[in-house]
Design an enzyme around this catalytic site. Structure first.
Site, PDB file in Angstrom:
ATOM      1  N   HIS A 233      -7.861   1.960  -2.269  1.00 11.60           N
ATOM      2  CA  HIS A 233      -8.547   2.908  -1.369  1.00 11.60           C
ATOM      3  C   HIS A 233      -8.971   4.172  -2.107  1.00 11.60           C
ATOM      4  O   HIS A 233     -10.014   4.750  -1.816  1.00 11.60           O
ATOM      5  CB  HIS A 233      -7.624   3.323  -0.218  1.00 11.60           C
TER       6      HIS A 233
ATOM      7  N   HIS B 104      -3.154  -2.187  -2.601  1.00 15.05           N
ATOM      8  CA  HIS B 104      -4.097  -1.948  -1.495  1.00 15.05           C
ATOM      9  C   HIS B 104      -4.394  -0.447  -1.362  1.00 15.05           C
ATOM     10  O   HIS B 104      -5.558  -0.047  -1.256  1.00 15.05           O
ATOM     11  CB  HIS B 104      -3.495  -2.520  -0.200  1.00 15.05           C
ATOM     12  N   GLU B 105      -3.341   0.374  -1.377  1.00 16.71           N
ATOM     13  CA  GLU B 105      -3.538   1.824  -1.192  1.00 16.71           C
ATOM     14  C   GLU B 105      -4.247   2.438  -2.403  1.00 16.71           C
ATOM     15  O   GLU B 105      -5.112   3.302  -2.250  1.00 16.71           O
ATOM     16  CB  GLU B 105      -2.201   2.529  -0.943  1.00 16.71           C
TER      17      GLU B 105
ATOM     18  N   CYS C  10      -6.286  -4.248   7.107  1.00 17.06           N
ATOM     19  CA  CYS C  10      -6.471  -2.834   6.777  1.00 17.06           C
ATOM     20  C   CYS C  10      -6.776  -2.080   8.066  1.00 17.06           C
ATOM     21  O   CYS C  10      -7.558  -2.563   8.895  1.00 17.06           O
ATOM     22  CB  CYS C  10      -7.638  -2.699   5.796  1.00 17.06           C
TER      23      CYS C  10
HETATM   24 ZN    ZN Z   1      -6.402  -0.241   3.956  1.00 21.08          ZN
END
Ligand code: ZN
Length: 204
Positions: free
Chosen positions: A159, A155-156, A113
């Protein structure tokens, strides 16, 4: 003029916040359109395959994604096939939601990341996802993704809920990039936890 944002690192409270949704009118505003362009340039500059607004300090449900062919041209083909990693053109996701009831199969690979530079860990993720979101023009989109693209999306989208990969990783696999290269043959080398590799040879 190109605008490059500073990517904030783990420990910044914004990375742990729930991001707020954007309205269609906001998405179409010149402010958000300019923000998208600047996020795109910031992602290229890093470089990374995705960037979420909280990573530049803005708690908004917005992320940019692009997996360029040149990022993987030197990678071993078997490793790319195993990861089901194929190029993904540039696009924007706004207010994304992963459908909870599809894609139970799990795969485990190293991921990193931009907000935790220099580190990687094995992270279990769903192999397939279906995402409902809005695009750059505020139009509804349904994205069906598998393999590495599905990983990028998860993953995004994490966030945007204040979740980082370290919350989901296999803790004992956490390593510096340097040590992964030194002891395990790098990100494409044999993982220390052999049973966690995926069985797949599907090409792009
Ligand atoms: Zn990330």
């Amino acid at each position: 003029m190109r605008k490059i944002f500073k990517v904030v690192h783990v420990g910044e409270p914004v990375l742990r916040q729930e991001a707020r949704p954007l309205s269609v009118a906001e998405i179409r505003s010149s402010e958000i359109q300019q923000l998208i362009e600047a996020m795109r340039e910031t992602m290229y500059d890093a470089p990374g395959v995705g960037l979420a607004a909280p990573q530049i300090g803005l708690p908004l449900q917005l992320a940019v994604i692009e997996d360029k062919p040149e990022y993987t041209e030197k990678a071993p083909r078997e490793a790319l096939a195993e990861r089901e990693r194929c190029p993904v053109p540039f696009h924007v996701i706004v207010n994304p939601k992963i459908r909870p009831d599809e894609g139970e199969e799990e795969v485990r690979f190293y991921e990193g990341c931009l907000s935790l530079p220099g580190h990687l860990a094995l992270v279990p993720r769903r192999r397939n996802v279906v995402v409902d979101c809005l695009d750059q023009n505020g139009e509804p989109r349904v994205i069906k993704a598998s393999g590495w693209y599905a990983r990028i999306l998860q993953h995004e989208i994490d966030h945007l809920a204040g979740t980082l990969y370290i919350d989901r990783m296999l803790p004992r696999s956490f390593a510096t990039v340097e040590n992964l290269n030194r002891f395990f043959g790098g990100v494409f080398g044999p993982p220390p936890l052999k049973e966690h590799t995926a069985e797949s040879n599907r090409a792009c």
